[in-house]
Design an enzyme around this catalytic site. Structure first.
Site, PDB file in Angstrom:
ATOM      1  N   HIS A 183      -3.770   5.815   3.437  1.00 42.24           N
ATOM      2  CA  HIS A 183      -4.443   4.615   2.943  1.00 42.24           C
ATOM      3  C   HIS A 183      -3.829   3.347   3.512  1.00 42.24           C
ATOM      4  O   HIS A 183      -4.538   2.434   3.973  1.00 42.24           O
ATOM      5  CB  HIS A 183      -4.376   4.617   1.416  1.00 42.24           C
ATOM      6  CG  HIS A 183      -5.295   3.658   0.738  1.00 42.24           C
ATOM      7  ND1 HIS A 183      -4.937   2.367   0.434  1.00 42.24           N
ATOM      8  CD2 HIS A 183      -6.566   3.803   0.284  1.00 42.24           C
ATOM      9  CE1 HIS A 183      -5.936   1.760  -0.176  1.00 42.24           C
ATOM     10  NE2 HIS A 183      -6.945   2.606  -0.290  1.00 42.24           N
ATOM     11  N   SER A 195     -11.311  -0.856  -0.726  1.00 42.55           N
ATOM     12  CA  SER A 195     -10.021  -0.819  -0.033  1.00 42.55           C
ATOM     13  C   SER A 195     -10.171  -1.211   1.429  1.00 42.55           C
ATOM     14  O   SER A 195      -9.267  -1.822   2.013  1.00 42.55           O
ATOM     15  CB  SER A 195      -9.412   0.586  -0.101  1.00 42.55           C
ATOM     16  OG  SER A 195      -8.789   0.825  -1.323  1.00 42.55           O
ATOM     17  N   ASP A 253       0.840  -1.193   0.000  1.00 44.11           N
ATOM     18  CA  ASP A 253       0.000   0.000   0.000  1.00 44.11           C
ATOM     19  C   ASP A 253       0.877   1.245   0.000  1.00 44.11           C
ATOM     20  O   ASP A 253       1.930   1.255  -0.626  1.00 44.11           O
ATOM     21  CB  ASP A 253      -0.934  -0.032   1.219  1.00 44.11           C
ATOM     22  CG  ASP A 253      -2.292   0.581   0.930  1.00 44.11           C
ATOM     23  OD1 ASP A 253      -2.338   1.805   0.688  1.00 44.11           O
ATOM     24  OD2 ASP A 253      -3.311  -0.139   0.954  1.00 44.11           O
TER      25      ASP A 253
END
Length: 736
Positions: A185, A515, A111
């Protein structure tokens, strides 16, 4: 990016030398300075990334040992109540039992990096790092070895331009030099998968409770392959290669390309890396994308990938709006009104406060430059989201910069994911409530409204509901594999975040998308692996799929945001149910031979497959496949679901086979039953299967007859029951 994937076990140095020799044979000698390898893959597969002209790439693709050459793609990020909600599907309601046994499961998260100081990555009550771990904790200009611990046991970064670092003075700038997350994220996804227990977690008073990941005692290894806004395919492929070598058990990837740019499996870096991870017993879980609700928008759908869709949980962030005609409407959104009490302001439609008459259409959608700031100031603006593809954030900034007092957004397709507008008053409505707002504006001489602060509603019903943005199947490359595989919480999820510079910044945020759904499945897999350490990735995948929930908290079928029954192309086998998956009764294990045969049936030549396959260079495709039927044989893979792309209504009868493995009581008899649409005939042979101590695997056939079925996809379930277990196998049959 070149992919000579034949793996011969060469050392890194020899492998890189080989790659350089290949480059020197195609790059002119007078341009020898271009003979350079950006990334070299040599642990699980052989390949490299280099800068080539189109002609040089064509020359390289002609080499006998090269499987594929493709441009380095740019991929995108698919951006705690949820675990309690999942546990509520089981009467034991105790998701974290046996927690002490999952210390040594390692989840690799590919990520944007990680924020190691988050309390979600605290290593209190966690034992020593497993001796089998071979990874590293790479240091960067703002990341040190001491940032790793017994929880965060590994950190790597790759050659990705970090936009924040370019703001540093040139003397201290190290643009590619840190595993630290500057986007948030990667921190979100890692904490959802395996975050530690954090009491009193909250996002400015919302979603308060104990935050935790799906497998709170599992280890995390982070692989920073993305920066703000993009991810390079070569970096992702390198990260998978490293993760395999480091010794992770599960790889979680909340990244993918748009379905618009979907390529063949052999040109897809995630599919390539995941295939070789599967060969080594490592499970790869991927988000399915956020480009719904249209069909054929799914990504990451190779059969060896666990593909995840997103759904809501039983928590809703509601924002009410009171109109001047005493009508109060219930909308969605997250905004924190700093005023001691909600205030009334004039209400106007965007198309009525345009900057120029030619911009009416743009103004109704609140596009940049379309509104007259003098007419907007001091008012609540109503914007549409019916034509122009402009994000909610941009619309909010447009009206906020014009000194509006709030934004009401009307969307033709009601959104399930709440938008966080910070301190700016905001509410979002679907077309029915939106029509009432517009009717009020048009019928009133002095329209006005109040946007109230957010109201958190818990135990909301119905839930789960498929997220409107969650990408849908069927899979575009082959419809003979049912995708997505599973759905999991992905709307309004509390997770760790990177703090901002403001005083009192929250350590947690509320995020949505596949996600967020993906790490829920990664964490659940780690949890199940800790209880059943001998189970393979495929066995765990089957257990999750065949025990998935297919009803909501109203005990009705799962639905989408249009309030229609959700199809398997939206939810796969159903909603993730980790507790049930611990004891599935039967398992349908998909082996590497199934995947090898899939490549044959899909259309790859034996010569290509032998280059791809790591340990079976003598592999031969099944001889029962012909050019006209081999894609149909994909349906015969021992997959935990069934999909038939074409069943001729006039002549077609399709028969597929499955092999069930008993992981329950050694002496058991299972009886089959069918839940299916009228007209489609489904028969199982034999109707009963028996297991004794010496017999752990039994095969059966399923016959589909579509003579009287409705045209198009027909969905249903084959259910095997022994009186205690209920094993559900979902099917999708397209009758033509």
């Amino acid at each position: 990016m070149g992919s000579p994937l034949n793996n011969s076990g060469d050392s890194a140095e020899i492998s890189k030398l080989t790659h350089l020799q290949m480059l020197s044979s195609i790059i002119p000698s007078e341009e020898s300075e271009r003979i350079s390898v950006k990334h070299s893959f040599h642990h699980a597969y052989r390949g490299f990334c280099a800068l080539l002209t189109k002609q040089e790439a064509t020359l390289l693709s002609g080499y006998e040992e090269v499987v594929s050459v493709f441009p380095d793609p740019i991929l995108e990020l698919h951006t705690t109540r949820s675990w309690d909600f999942l546990a509520s599907y089981d009467s034991t309601n105790n998701y974290n039992y046996h927690a002490s046994s999952n210390y040594d499961v390692i989840i690799g998260v590919i990520d944007t990096g990680i924020w190691p100081e988050s309390p979600s990555f605290d290593d209190q009550h966690i034992g020593e790092v497993p001796s089998r771990w071979k990874g590293v904790c790479m240091e960067g200009f703002d990341f040190h070895k001491s940032n790793c611990n017994r929880k965060l046991i590994g950190a790597r970064f790759y050659d990705i331009e970090d936009e924040d670092s370019t703001k540093l003075p040139k003397t201290t700038r190290k643009p590619n030099g840190t595993p630290r997350d500057r986007v948030g994220h990667g921190t979100n996804t890692a904490s959802i998968a395996a975050g530690a227990f954090v009491p009193n977690a909250t996002y400015y008073g919302l979603a308060s409770g104990i935050a935790r990941g799906g497998s709170p005692f599992s280890r995390i290894a982070t692989y920073k392959a993305c920066s703000e806004g993009y991810c390079q395919g070569s970096a992702i492929l390198k990260a998978i290669d490293d993760a395999i070598k480091d010794g992770v058990d599960i790889i979680s990837i909340s990244i993918g390309r748009s379905f618009v740019f979907q390529t063949d499996f052999k040109d897809d870096p995630i599919a390539i890396g995941a295939f070789h991870a599967a060969e080594r017993g490592i499970g790869v879980v991927c988000s399915g994308g956020n480009e719904g609700p249209d069909p054929y928008t799914l990504t990451n759908f190779a059969p060896w990938i666990f593909t995840v869709a997103a759904s809501t949980i039983d928590r809703k962030f509601q924002t009410n709006v009171a109109l001047g005609n005493n009508v109060t409407l219930k909308g969605t959104g997250i905004s924190f009104n700093t005023s001691p009490h909600a205030e009334t302001y004039p209400l106007v439609f965007g198309e009525n406060v345009y900057f120029h008459p030619s911009l009416t259409s743009q103004a109704r959608n609140c596009m940049p430059g379309s509104l007259d700031a003098k007419k907007v100031a001091g008012k609540i603006i109503v914007c549409m989201n019916d034509y122009w593809s402009i994000s909610r954030l941009i619309k909010k900034l447009v009206v906020q910069d014009a000194n509006a007092k709030g934004l009401i957004l009307i969307d033709e397709q009601e959104k399930s994911s709440p938008f966080d507008s910070g301190n700016f008053p905001f509410a979002e409505f679907g077309k029915i409530a939106g029509a009432k707002i517009l009717q009020y504006i048009n019928s009133s001489q002095n329209p006005h409204a109040i946007i109230f602060p957010i109201n958190e509603i818990r135990r909301f019903k119905p839930a789960p509901v498929v997220a409107d943005s969650s990408s849908r199947g069927p899979a575009s490359l082959t419809e003979n594999i049912l995708k997505p595989d599973i759905t999991a919480p992905g709307v309004g999820i509390l997770s760790a975040m990177i703090p901002n510079t403001e005083k009192g910044s929250s350590l947690f945020g509320i995020t949505s998308g596949t996600s967020m759904a993906c790490p829920h499945v990664s964490g659940a897999m780690a949890f199940i692996k800790s209880i059943h350490p001998t189970w393979t990735f495929s066995m765990i995948k089957s257990a999750i799929m065949t025990t998935a929930a297919i009803s909501n908290n109203l005990r009705m079928p799962l639905t989408n945001t249009s309030n229609l029954d959700a199809s398997p192309h939206e939810i796969g086998a159903g909603e993730l149910n980790p507790i049930k998956a611990l004891n599935p009764g039967l398992i349908f294990e998909t082996t590497m031979n199934d995947y090898y045969n899939f490549l044959c049936y899909y259309g790859y030549k034996e010569k290509e497959i032998r280059l791809i396959v790591s340990k079976k260079n003598n592999f031969n495709c099944p001889r029962n496949s012909t050019s006209t039927t081999k894609k149909e044989l994909i349906s015969h893979m021992n997959y935990p679901s069934i999909s038939i792309e074409k069943l001729d209504q006039n002549y077609g009868v399709s028969r597929v086979k499955r092999v069930a493995m008993n992981v329950g009581s050694p002496n058991a008899t299972y009886t089959s039953s069918i839940i299916g649409p009228p007209g489609l005939i489904v028969r199982v042979f034999p109707e009963k299967i028996e297991f004794v101590k010496e017999i752990k695997k039994v095969s059966f056939d399923i016959l589909f007859d579509g003579k009287n079925a409705s045209k198009g996809y027909n969905f249903g379930f084959i259910i095997w029951s022994d009186g205690f277990h209920k094993v559900k196998m979902v099917f999708a049959v397209n009758v033509e």
